[in-house]
Design an enzyme around this catalytic site. Sequence first.
Site, short mmCIF file in Angstrom:
data_model
loop_
_atom_site.label_atom_id
_atom_site.label_comp_id
_atom_site.label_asym_id
_atom_site.label_seq_id
_atom_site.Cartn_x
_atom_site.Cartn_y
_atom_site.Cartn_z
CG HIS A 184 -2.22 -0.67 0.92
ND1 HIS A 184 -2.91 -1.37 1.86
CD2 HIS A 184 -2.92 -0.76 -0.22
CE1 HIS A 184 -4.00 -1.87 1.32
NE2 HIS A 184 -4.02 -1.51 0.05
NE ARG A 286 -5.14 -2.29 -15.50
CZ ARG A 286 -4.01 -1.59 -15.48
NH1 ARG A 286 -4.03 -0.32 -15.15
NH2 ARG A 286 -2.84 -2.16 -15.77
CD GLU A 411 -3.12 -8.57 -21.32
OE1 GLU A 411 -2.86 -8.03 -20.26
OE2 GLU A 411 -4.24 -9.04 -21.60
CG ASN A 434 1.66 -4.66 -16.13
OD1 ASN A 434 2.71 -4.08 -16.32
ND2 ASN A 434 0.53 -4.02 -15.86
CG ASP A 435 -1.23 -10.22 -17.51
OD1 ASP A 435 -0.93 -10.92 -16.52
OD2 ASP A 435 -2.24 -9.51 -17.55
NE ARG A 445 -0.02 -8.39 -13.05
CZ ARG A 445 -0.80 -7.69 -13.86
NH1 ARG A 445 -1.26 -8.24 -14.97
NH2 ARG A 445 -1.11 -6.44 -13.60
CB CYS A 482 -1.69 -0.09 -22.09
SG CYS A 482 -2.25 -1.79 -22.26
C1 PEP Z 1 -0.86 -5.71 -18.60
O1 PEP Z 1 -1.01 -6.91 -18.39
O2 PEP Z 1 0.24 -5.19 -18.89
C2 PEP Z 1 -2.02 -4.81 -18.54
C3 PEP Z 1 -1.92 -3.54 -18.93
O3 PEP Z 1 -3.17 -5.29 -18.02
P1 PEP Z 1 -3.40 -5.54 -16.44
O4 PEP Z 1 -2.22 -4.97 -15.71
O5 PEP Z 1 -4.68 -4.90 -16.12
O6 PEP Z 1 -3.45 -7.05 -16.39
MG MG Z 2 -2.98 -7.78 -18.28
#
Ligand code: PEP
Ligand code: MG
Length: 550
Positions: A184, A286, A411, A434-435, A445, A482
């Site tokens: 947090h 999102r 992703e 991220n994914d 993650r 993104c």
């Molecule tokens: C990602 O996976 O990079 C992404 C932008 O989607 P989220 O973080 O919402 O899974």
């Molecule tokens: Mg994602």
Amino acid sequence: MAALRGVGIGQGVATGPVQRMSEALPAPEQAPSTAGAAAERVRVQEAISHVAADLTRRAGAVDGAAAEVLEAQAMIAEDPTLADEVEERIAAGSTAEWAVHDAFAGFRASLEAVGGYLGERAADLDDIAQRVLARLRGVPAPGVPDPGHPFVLVARDLAPADTALLDLDKVLALVTTDGGPTSHTAILAREKGIIALVGVGDATVLTDGETVIVDAASGTVTTEPTAEELERAAARAAERRAADDAPPSPGALADGTPVALLANLGKPGDAADAVARGAEGVGLFRTEFLFLSATHAPTVSQQREAYRELLSAFAGRKVVVRVLDAGADKPLPFLNDAHEENPALGLRGLRALRASEDILREQLTALAEADAETEADLWVMAPMVATVEETAYFTALAREHGLRTAGIMVEVPASALLAERLLAHADFASIGTNDLTQYTMAADRLLGSVASFQDPWHPAVLRLVAEVARAGGALGKPVGVCGEAAADPLLAVVLAGLGVGSLSMAPAALADVRHALAAHTLDDARRIAAAALDADDAAAARAAALDAAG
Ligand code: PEP
Ligand code: MG
């Protein structure tokens, strides 16, 4: 001149004297109650209600993630399971102090055993327990010190209640020994733009009054800095302030090559801040964030209202809305009901929506209705697309609902590798790093123990990004990023060098990324990207890019 290491939040640098957070209250003795269970029960109830009310009041004084965190803390304070645990100890003859201390410690241990996101909530419990104990003892709750001058705050882990209310004129930077990038403290620091370093285990050596440089970009705290180091830090801080104060311009490289800078948003209410910070549109909305606590699928009219509010804030600009990405770290009860051993590899994203196609159709209907009533340029995209067939399915369905621009998130490594074939059926691609990093590196993650693998700088991830950008270029279809990678200024330059045309990020990151892009031409960016691609691992890629960027 020594450097302590941690995880930097944001890109800032600050210099100032250390002030340590006041120590926690000593643990109570395990002595039998002399007042009797009835009296202890009254005391504990009064203390818990007082703390919950105080947290709710603090939540009312702030907004955004800070308010949500404080509201959640107020709810934890009055959690019935915890209350039962406290009551059990009081009934067995404990004092109110011991019952609170012991019950909260038990709860904390079980959260820590689960690890990951829940493990990082352990600090929240400590804070609540300390506040209740302070009330029982009639002493002030431990909190942020006030030495009468600006300072670098050093703490074990700041309580959300304290992070949320930090006075940014006094706190130059924040350094914590505990906490990870998803704690947090980190989330709130990112949102408030506080220069912060978390997980600096060695910060215990810092003493009140000593001058340090806190550099979030390099993840270091420099002790006993030299005059030259202090000068360099001051120059960088001044440069950042100038970048922050400059009226936001559209994103571009030094030679004028445009790289659109877009915002990642989770609710329409955040649109105004994004616009003020110069977001040229929205690169990722999102939608699942709107419905995380819903037990039933939202209605078309509920959704239409939310999308209309969002689109209205961006008249004439691009807004990329992602259809519900349910599953794994963001389960939605109405889309993910089956228990799965590996939810990140399960029925999530578009797979879950296809299994409940009515919900997807309703969402597309709501989006088309909101689009018809507003002036934004609406693009829709599907999460977790892995195949050509899924791409064709989604874009056809979107068009059937009258939506003009339909694309996919990349992703999954499979979709990056076959990007050209997938893009043949889509209008655009947005890379979710991220994914994509999670699946390329086989590293959850949410798991702190494998966080070092979760690094989008890894050349394997960069190669996949390069392939998607190449495919987009070959077909003349826009490709953006993104994921969190877009918010790292140097990595943003690399992404631009790989051919990515837009970057979408938390609005607080826009100024730093805009500034970094403006410092390099397209040729520079390509050279920096090539250096990173050539490296053996993430750390070497970052170092090579830094070197090539001069
Ligand atoms: C990602 O996976 O990079 C992404 C932008 O989607 P989220 O973080 O919402 O899974
Ligand atoms: Mg994602």
